[in-house]
Enzyme design. Structure first.
Site, short mmCIF file in Angstrom:
data_model
loop_
_atom_site.label_atom_id
_atom_site.label_comp_id
_atom_site.label_asym_id
_atom_site.label_seq_id
_atom_site.Cartn_x
_atom_site.Cartn_y
_atom_site.Cartn_z
N LYS A 216 0.81 -1.23 0.00
CA LYS A 216 0.00 0.00 0.00
C LYS A 216 0.84 1.28 0.00
O LYS A 216 2.01 1.27 0.37
CB LYS A 216 -0.99 -0.04 1.17
CG LYS A 216 -2.14 -1.00 0.82
CD LYS A 216 -3.34 -0.90 1.69
CE LYS A 216 -4.42 -1.82 1.12
NZ LYS A 216 -5.41 -2.19 2.11
N ARG A 251 -3.77 -10.08 4.62
CA ARG A 251 -4.18 -10.09 3.20
C ARG A 251 -2.98 -9.62 2.39
O ARG A 251 -2.57 -8.47 2.50
CB ARG A 251 -5.39 -9.15 3.02
CG ARG A 251 -5.94 -9.11 1.60
CD ARG A 251 -7.08 -8.11 1.50
NE ARG A 251 -7.66 -8.08 0.17
CZ ARG A 251 -7.15 -7.41 -0.86
NH1 ARG A 251 -6.05 -6.68 -0.71
NH2 ARG A 251 -7.74 -7.44 -2.03
N1 HH2 Z 1 -7.43 -3.74 0.38
C1 HH2 Z 1 -7.69 -3.72 -0.94
C2 HH2 Z 1 -8.82 -4.36 -1.46
N2 HH2 Z 1 -9.65 -5.03 -0.67
N3 HH2 Z 1 -10.26 -5.78 1.50
C3 HH2 Z 1 -10.03 -5.82 2.81
N4 HH2 Z 1 -10.86 -6.47 3.62
N5 HH2 Z 1 -8.94 -5.20 3.36
C4 HH2 Z 1 -8.05 -4.50 2.61
O1 HH2 Z 1 -7.08 -3.93 3.18
C5 HH2 Z 1 -8.26 -4.42 1.20
C6 HH2 Z 1 -9.41 -5.10 0.67
C7 HH2 Z 1 -6.75 -2.98 -1.84
O2 HH2 Z 1 -5.77 -3.84 -2.37
P1 HH2 Z 1 -5.84 -4.50 -3.82
O3 HH2 Z 1 -6.98 -5.48 -3.89
O4 HH2 Z 1 -4.56 -5.07 -4.20
O5 HH2 Z 1 -6.09 -3.28 -4.78
P2 HH2 Z 1 -7.37 -2.79 -5.58
O6 HH2 Z 1 -8.44 -2.46 -4.60
O7 HH2 Z 1 -6.86 -1.58 -6.33
O8 HH2 Z 1 -7.81 -3.92 -6.49
#
Ligand code: HH2
Length: 270
Positions: A216, A251
């Site tokens: 992040k 995660r």
């Molecule tokens: N972070 C992201 C997406 N979903 N869900 C939970 N529960 N907690 C988190 O910290 C979280 C999440 C963001 O990461 P990523 O999926 O890699 O990115 P994007 O939302 O741009 O797909």
């Protein structure tokens, strides 16, 4: 060798079936690429997989449930046959979650903590599946516009207390719920650090806490590393810190690196 007393945090491996995710957008949009990546994460030691088709990065636009499902369904169907891990679906939509649960997914990961789509709580109660409730201030489109809290940890605790009451009323068994403070969702670097430092105030709510720090932008602000994929060491350091403070689930995008780190950390802690 001494018997192991430390419980390892579970690793939830991230599979973004999206064109625009902040750290790996576009790499796994084709179903075959997403499946291959998921199987790699399984081989690397993931305990569960989180499949998402809607980016929640700051400023991201919502993706229609129909489009989310078009991206996700072939991946869920194939993984159910080829992968032994529990599958989580990262969506705010009951329509998407229902279809994925029908195909064998077992966990709903809702970044809106069941506030976006009222039918999602009904679905979770009906199916008795695990639910991840995440704290977010505002919407992905607007959440990073000048976030302010008097005390971010107290605000997140109060939010979860209210969401747990809501879940009880909705008939969702408390033992199915996992809490996630939503690192980077409507928070400054200092808010994120404060939440990680004071994690025991969240675990005191009696539910497992999940932490998503992986790659992040606050890690980029600390280290100066602008490319998300190069934030692996920083992610591991923050993940281990969270584990030390009681996180039950991490995660993560980089499962192999986290697995090695968590095993070493656990061996030292005995
Ligand atoms: N972070 C992201 C997406 N979903 N869900 C939970 N529960 N907690 C988190 O910290 C979280 C999440 C963001 O990461 P990523 O999926 O890699 O990115 P994007 O939302 O741009 O797909």
């Amino acid at each position: 060798m001494k018997s192991q007393t430390t419980t390892l945090p579970r690793l939830l491996g991230v599979v973004n079936v999206t064109p625009d995710s902040f750290s790996d957008g576009g790499r796994f949009l084709a179903p075959e690429a997403a499946v291959a990546h998921a199987l790699e994460l399984e081989a690397a030691g993931a305990d569960e997989l989180d499949l998402g088709a809607e980016s929640t990065r700051p400023g991201a636009k919502a993706v229609s449930p129909k489009e989310q499902l078009r991206r996700l369904l072939p991946v869920v169907k194939t993984l159910r046959r080829r992968c032994g891990l529990p599958l989580s679906v990262d969506t705010r939509s009951a329509f998407v979650a229902r279809a994925c649960l029908d195909e064998g997914a077992e966990i709903i990961n809702d970044v809106s903590a069941l506030r976006h789509d009222p039918r999602l709580a009904e679905l979770a109660a009906e199916r008795g599946c695990r639910v991840i409730l995440m704290h977010m201030r505002g919407e992905p489109r607007t959440m990073q516009k000048n976030p302010r809290y008097r005390d971010v940890v107290r605000a997140v605790v109060k939010f979860f207390e209210a969401r747990l009451r809501f879940c009880r009323r909705a008939g969702i068994a408390e033992e199915r719920i996992i809490l996630d403070p939503g690192i980077g969702f409507g928070k400054t670097v200092e808010h994120n650090l404060e939440l990680l430092r004071r994690l025991p105030e969240l675990t005191a709510l009696g539910r497992p806490v999940m932490i998503g720090v992986s790659r992040k932008s606050f890690l980029g602000k600390i280290t100066g590393e602008e490319q998300p994929a190069r934030r692996v060491s920083a992610s591991v350091a923050a993940g281990l810190f969270a584990a030390e403070r009681g996180a039950a689930v991490l995660r993560v995008h980089d499962v192999a690196a986290h697995r090695a780190a968590v095993l070493t950390w656990a061996a030292l802690r005995i």
